[in-house]
Design a protein around this motif. Sequence first.
Motif, PDB file in Angstrom:
ATOM      1  N   LYS A  79       0.975  -1.242   0.130  1.00  0.00           N
ATOM      2  CA  LYS A  79       0.323   0.263   0.040  1.00  0.00           C
ATOM      3  C   LYS A  79       1.065   1.030  -0.348  1.00  0.00           C
ATOM      4  O   LYS A  79       0.775   2.182  -0.783  1.00  0.00           O
ATOM      5  N   ALA A 123       2.195   2.325  -3.759  1.00  0.00           N
ATOM      6  CA  ALA A 123       0.435   3.253  -3.949  1.00  0.00           C
ATOM      7  C   ALA A 123       0.935   4.506  -3.967  1.00  0.00           C
ATOM      8  O   ALA A 123       1.029   5.389  -4.724  1.00  0.00           O
ATOM      9  N   GLU A 124       0.980   4.771  -2.481  1.00  0.00           N
ATOM     10  CA  GLU A 124       0.849   6.422  -2.442  1.00  0.00           C
ATOM     11  C   GLU A 124       2.703   6.530  -2.872  1.00  0.00           C
ATOM     12  O   GLU A 124       2.307   7.971  -3.307  1.00  0.00           O
ATOM     13  N   LYS A 125       3.945   6.063  -2.641  1.00  0.00           N
ATOM     14  CA  LYS A 125       4.765   6.722  -2.639  1.00  0.00           C
ATOM     15  C   LYS A 125       4.941   7.293  -4.634  1.00  0.00           C
ATOM     16  O   LYS A 125       5.466   8.045  -4.720  1.00  0.00           O
ATOM     17  N   GLY A 126       4.279   6.318  -4.789  1.00  0.00           N
ATOM     18  CA  GLY A 126       4.314   6.260  -6.472  1.00  0.00           C
ATOM     19  C   GLY A 126       4.278   7.724  -6.914  1.00  0.00           C
ATOM     20  O   GLY A 126       4.233   8.087  -7.602  1.00  0.00           O
ATOM     21  N   GLN A 127       3.107   8.212  -5.839  1.00  0.00           N
ATOM     22  CA  GLN A 127       1.835   9.436  -6.516  1.00  0.00           C
ATOM     23  C   GLN A 127       2.846  10.399  -5.804  1.00  0.00           C
ATOM     24  O   GLN A 127       3.119  11.253  -6.900  1.00  0.00           O
ATOM     25  N   PHE A 128       3.752  10.373  -5.276  1.00  0.00           N
ATOM     26  CA  PHE A 128       4.957  11.470  -4.713  1.00  0.00           C
ATOM     27  C   PHE A 128       6.087  11.516  -6.001  1.00  0.00           C
ATOM     28  O   PHE A 128       6.483  12.244  -6.044  1.00  0.00           O
ATOM     29  N   SER A 164       8.400  11.743  -8.306  1.00  0.00           N
ATOM     30  CA  SER A 164       8.084  12.307  -9.779  1.00  0.00           C
ATOM     31  C   SER A 164       9.469  11.653 -10.655  1.00  0.00           C
ATOM     32  O   SER A 164      11.012  11.154 -10.148  1.00  0.00           O
ATOM     33  N   GLU A 171       9.551   3.549 -13.518  1.00  0.00           N
ATOM     34  CA  GLU A 171       8.419   4.067 -12.223  1.00  0.00           C
ATOM     35  C   GLU A 171       8.106   2.988 -11.298  1.00  0.00           C
ATOM     36  O   GLU A 171       7.637   3.139 -10.386  1.00  0.00           O
ATOM     37  N   ASN A 172       8.256   1.838 -11.637  1.00  0.00           N
ATOM     38  CA  ASN A 172       7.447   0.371 -10.919  1.00  0.00           C
ATOM     39  C   ASN A 172       8.708  -0.011  -9.733  1.00  0.00           C
ATOM     40  O   ASN A 172       8.873  -0.668  -9.093  1.00  0.00           O
ATOM     41  N   ARG A 207       6.500  -5.439  -9.417  1.00  0.00           N
ATOM     42  CA  ARG A 207       6.646  -4.067  -9.012  1.00  0.00           C
ATOM     43  C   ARG A 207       8.632  -4.801  -8.455  1.00  0.00           C
ATOM     44  O   ARG A 207       8.613  -6.079  -8.342  1.00  0.00           O
TER      45      ARG A 207
END
Length: 531
Positions: A43, A46-51, A53, A87-88, A128
Amino acid sequence: MPTDCLPYRETGYFSNLITNYLDQEEALKPFYHRFPTADNLIKQAAEKGQFFSPLSRKRLYDSLIAQYKSTNTSAETQLNLEHLASENTFTITTGHQLNLFTGPLYFLYKIISVINLCKELKEKDPDRNYVPIYWMATEDHDFDEINYFNFQGKKVQWNREDGGAVGELSTDGLAEVLALFKTQLGTSRNAEYLSKLFSDAYLNHDNLADATRYLGNELFGEYGLVIVDGNDAGLKELFAPYVQRELLEGVSHAKVIQQTEQLTALGYPEQVHPREINLFYIKEGIRERIIKMDDMYVVNDTDIRFRENEILNELVNHPERFSPNALLRPLFQEVILPNLCYIGGGGELAYWFQLKTYFEEVGVPFPALLLRNSALIRTEKQRTKAENLGVSLPNLFLKQNELINRKVRAISNIEIDFSAQRSFLKEQFKAMHLLAEETEASFIGAVKAQEVKQLKGLENLESRLLRAQKRKLSDHVQRLVDLQNEVFPMQSLQERNTNFSQFYLEFGEQLIPELVNALEPLGGEFTVVTL
């Protein structure tokens, strides 16, 4: 290779803060984000991936490729470096000082923890990539904490003048340290390997950062470990906006103070005290605090001064000259890495618990926090000796005096427990107290004083009997003391004192693979490994 486990609380070596955290006590939940389980870490991805860049990924990748340009990497590490551009891909991180020849044994346990957790996550979440990171504390300046290691009860020490960030220190003088170390190693095949490893790391590299990267790569390269030096202009440029806010607003001070007060209100100690500006300035062999004095920024113990516009220009032109202290280093790490979890010792996690509201204020995801694996290595002979002495694993962790007292009481043919006599005496004095209450106050005091005196006398007799039995059973006691001293050097955890080389000398190249197989990062217990 048999292993045994013991709850951390039962070892007696871990603070209430850490054991309560491991028990997930409700009162501590406001101080962390997600408790470290495999599902929670997925989980977190998923959060860190949005932050995190694409620009940050590219900068990280470029910086690490540059840092590794002179390092002969394994195929596994090279693959992980390439993964970091994707990115993964996410990281699991631990950090450690640049201790001479790795310092205490727990250096290995930290890195094995991140390696094994990455492997476990990859198996559960194959879409991932998870990369194990060792963050070198190259910007520290506490040379006296890193300039030695303990080998077979002796200190092997590097004496030289210090100053500035330790990663930039020249390795001059370490040839003499190696010469001394070799006199203690002997001439076995394993001794030759250790001597060559030390020589290749420290005599073939010009500074402590490069030497430590080589050493970590040699020990763990086959597991894909990636080693990060945060003292890097490209990485510092990513962190510059947070440095600017720290300089202008000092936001960390207020937020950390607020959270620390909540933590101490629960009875837990403050691990690190925040300053108004939690930054150092690095330049030409110095690393000193930045202090705000009126309208000037002053570098402590130097003549360096900046006005506001000047220090902001310095940050733009030379971001590498701004160094986070212990409280801001976690933020630096989380800004420049796609990190999900920080793995550290009890003292490290204690200061991370002071930081969550600060992370929220600056908009950076707070990572999961995992206590590193702790372990005790013992030989089969030591395990057998403990069995023959009838010493259970929990009892082996007792403080030595308590261990001896318990054992003597257990094996003595005389009952060394006057509890029954104390109870009988207290019953006799109950009647005396009733009688005293019918007389004057002075007699009540006399009865109480006599009771205390006689109970104290029983206590003294019990202690004398225990000492007498210790003398009678001295051979058994000495064997017990010798065993505990072997596995708890200096009456402390082996991992906090002994260098890995002592065990490599005996077990050779099987040492690290055996530890990798034995340690479970999410196991939640202290591990005893028998080799």
